[in-house]
Structures are given as structure tokens and as C-alpha cells.
Design a protein around this motif. Sequence first.
Motif, PDB file in Angstrom:
ATOM      1  N   THR A  27       6.258  -4.747 -12.459  1.00  0.00           N
ATOM      2  CA  THR A  27       6.999  -3.813 -11.472  1.00  0.00           C
ATOM      3  C   THR A  27       6.774  -3.828 -10.118  1.00  0.00           C
ATOM      4  O   THR A  27       5.550  -3.659  -9.641  1.00  0.00           O
ATOM      5  N   ASP A  30       6.895   1.207  -5.368  1.00  0.00           N
ATOM      6  CA  ASP A  30       8.112   1.753  -4.818  1.00  0.00           C
ATOM      7  C   ASP A  30       8.237   1.500  -3.120  1.00  0.00           C
ATOM      8  O   ASP A  30       7.455   1.067  -2.601  1.00  0.00           O
ATOM      9  N   GLY A  31       9.462   1.581  -2.850  1.00  0.00           N
ATOM     10  CA  GLY A  31       9.652   1.361  -1.291  1.00  0.00           C
ATOM     11  C   GLY A  31       9.725  -0.073  -0.990  1.00  0.00           C
ATOM     12  O   GLY A  31       9.851  -0.980  -1.885  1.00  0.00           O
ATOM     13  N   ASP A  72      15.695  -5.115  -6.247  1.00  0.00           N
ATOM     14  CA  ASP A  72      16.905  -4.717  -5.479  1.00  0.00           C
ATOM     15  C   ASP A  72      17.791  -5.970  -5.642  1.00  0.00           C
ATOM     16  O   ASP A  72      18.975  -5.894  -5.510  1.00  0.00           O
ATOM     17  N   HIS A 102      14.739   1.323 -15.035  1.00  0.00           N
ATOM     18  CA  HIS A 102      14.059   1.207 -13.792  1.00  0.00           C
ATOM     19  C   HIS A 102      14.857   1.619 -12.713  1.00  0.00           C
ATOM     20  O   HIS A 102      14.682   1.778 -11.552  1.00  0.00           O
ATOM     21  N   ARG A 180      13.290  -3.710  -2.568  1.00  0.00           N
ATOM     22  CA  ARG A 180      12.543  -4.594  -3.406  1.00  0.00           C
ATOM     23  C   ARG A 180      13.004  -6.019  -3.520  1.00  0.00           C
ATOM     24  O   ARG A 180      14.154  -6.148  -4.153  1.00  0.00           O
ATOM     25  N   ALA A 254       3.269   1.496  -8.447  1.00  0.00           N
ATOM     26  CA  ALA A 254       4.269   1.238  -9.561  1.00  0.00           C
ATOM     27  C   ALA A 254       3.844   0.407 -10.600  1.00  0.00           C
ATOM     28  O   ALA A 254       3.596   0.802 -12.131  1.00  0.00           O
TER      29      ALA A 254
END
Length: 256
Positions: A27, A30-31, A72, A102, A180, A254
Motif C-alpha cells: 500500500t 498517504d500523499g 491513483d 482503499h 500516488r 500506510a
Amino acid sequence: MSVAIHQIWPPRSAGPLDAAAIEQLYTYPDGDWLAVNLVCSADGAVELHGTAAELSNPADQHVLRLGSDLADVLLVGATTAMVEAFRGQHPDDQTVRRRRRHNLSSVAPTAVVTTGVSLPANAPVITDALVPTIVVTPTSTPPALRSAWADAGATVLVCGDHTVDLRRARVLLADRGLRRIDCEGGPHLVGALLAAGLVDELRLTISPTLVVGTAGRITSGPLIPPAALTLHSVVAAQDTLMLRYLTATPPITAGG
Ligand SMILES: NC(=O)c1ccc[n+]([C@@H]2O[C@H](COP(=O)([O-])OP(=O)(O)OC[C@H]3O[C@@H](n4cnc5c(N)ncnc54)[C@H](OP(=O)(O)O)[C@@H]3O)[C@@H](O)[C@H]2O)c1
């Protein structure tokens, strides 16, 4: 999970990772995060007979799929989009469920970096995609070609003069909520991303095979000052090694 994947580093005494554990391991934090996903032979070849297919195997495909399922956006160079026959993401139920868990959109778009030379408007990565493919191209690209991409369904982002300004491209993707990034190659794009200081992570599968030949390496382009790597994790499936390296030592929150 069809392949048994064992965690070698950091050391872990239990048996193979279950599906939740390997998903957690891969995973994204974040960011903003840009991970490069590549496979090479044990003697460093990045392709065999023109593509990566013969270097890959189910274990590599498993982590490659996690890379795209949990991102993403996918990012590729135009040559890779064409020779590897990219056609956008076509998620199955497992991917849709995973992305929902997610809080990701149901289909990750693909972004293709090009000056226009290698990406025709009828490229399957544009025409077969379920969501608009993002073509990132410099201002020098002929307006007629930009229009043809758009007419074929692509979203066209323009940045840079004669080549894509990759830093600016990352900002434009982030403006669209695409933070991401799963870069699946190829070597020229990866070399340019490294030169621009944009790579956070290298996910490298070492395929248990020797091929000799004259194939290129996982990166290509002008020399850069050597970039030190920090080993983040190593998993293995039989003889296949799957390494994660960080280019700096930012916290990974994460995925662990
Ligand atoms: N082993 C693996 O994991 C793996 C992964 C991916 C690819 N591959 C292999 O790598 C080979 C392709 O290598 P490659 O290095 O040519 O692929 P690539 O990096 O995907 O494509 C190079 C092309 O991307 C575009 N590009 C890259 N950086 C750019 C920039 N800053 N601005 C504008 N355009 C940019 C250009 O397209 P235009 O020519 O359109 O301008 C350039 O010719 C294939 O054999 C493929 O199978 C292997």
C-alpha cells in the motif's frame, strides 16, 4: 493468492504472507508518492525479445498488480505503452473491491509521456481505455496531433517546451487528485524521472533467469550523481526476488 510469497526483509518468522499482509505491504503511503515498478533478469536485462513479458511470472504480476490496483494513476513512456500493448486498466471484481476498500476511484487512469513521436492517436492505450487516458506532452507537439489525441478520447496536458517537464507534470497530476503514481517504465522515462529527483521508490523484481544478449538496463539516459537507496522490503516467491528500495528515507506510513 495463487503464489506463496515469503517476507525475507524485514525478517518475519511466520509462513507465507496472506493476501491482506502482502496488500498492506504494497500500500502506498498517504500523499505524494512515485513508485517505479520494473522487472529484470538476474544479469540485468530489461526486456527479452522486445518486451518484459518473458521476464515476468505470476509472483511479479502479483506485486505489479498491487502497484496499479492501489495507485491513483499509472504512468508510462510512449514506447512502453505501445510495445507492452497498454490499453488502460480494465479492473476485475477483485480490483474494484480492493480499490473501494482503499477509497480509490474504480478505474485508475493511465498517463503517457510523449513528444508525439511514438504515440499515434489510435494507440490502444487511448482508444481501449475505460476512463480517459492522460497524454502528457510538451508545447512543441503539433497542435493537430494534440487535437487527434483529444478527439480519440484522451485528456491532453501540456508542459515543457521540447520534452515534458516531469516536475510540472507531477504537479498537474496532483491537481487532479492523482498523487500516488505507479510508474511501469520504461527505462528512458525512469531515467528522466530519476534525473528530475521525482522517484520515491523502486520496486524491482529480479527474475531468476540469465539471458546475456544486449538488452538495456532498467534505466537509460545521461549519468546522474549516484542515488543511494535504502532497502525497505524483500519478498520472495520460490526463486523470484521482489525488492522495494526507497531513494531517501521518508517515513512509509500506510503500507508499513
Ligand atoms: N522490464 C520492465 O519492467 C519494463 C518496463 C517497461 C518497459 N520495458 C521495456 O523497455 C523498452 C522500452 O524502453 P524505453 O526506454 O524506450 O521506454 P519508455 O521510457 O517507456 O519510452 C520512451 C519514450 O517515452 C517518451 N518520453 C520519455 N521521457 C519523456 C520526456 N521527458 N518528455 C517527452 N517524452 C518522453 C518518449 O516518447 P516519444 O518518442 O513519443 O517522444 C520516449 O521516446 C521495451 O522493450 C519495453 O518492453 C521493460
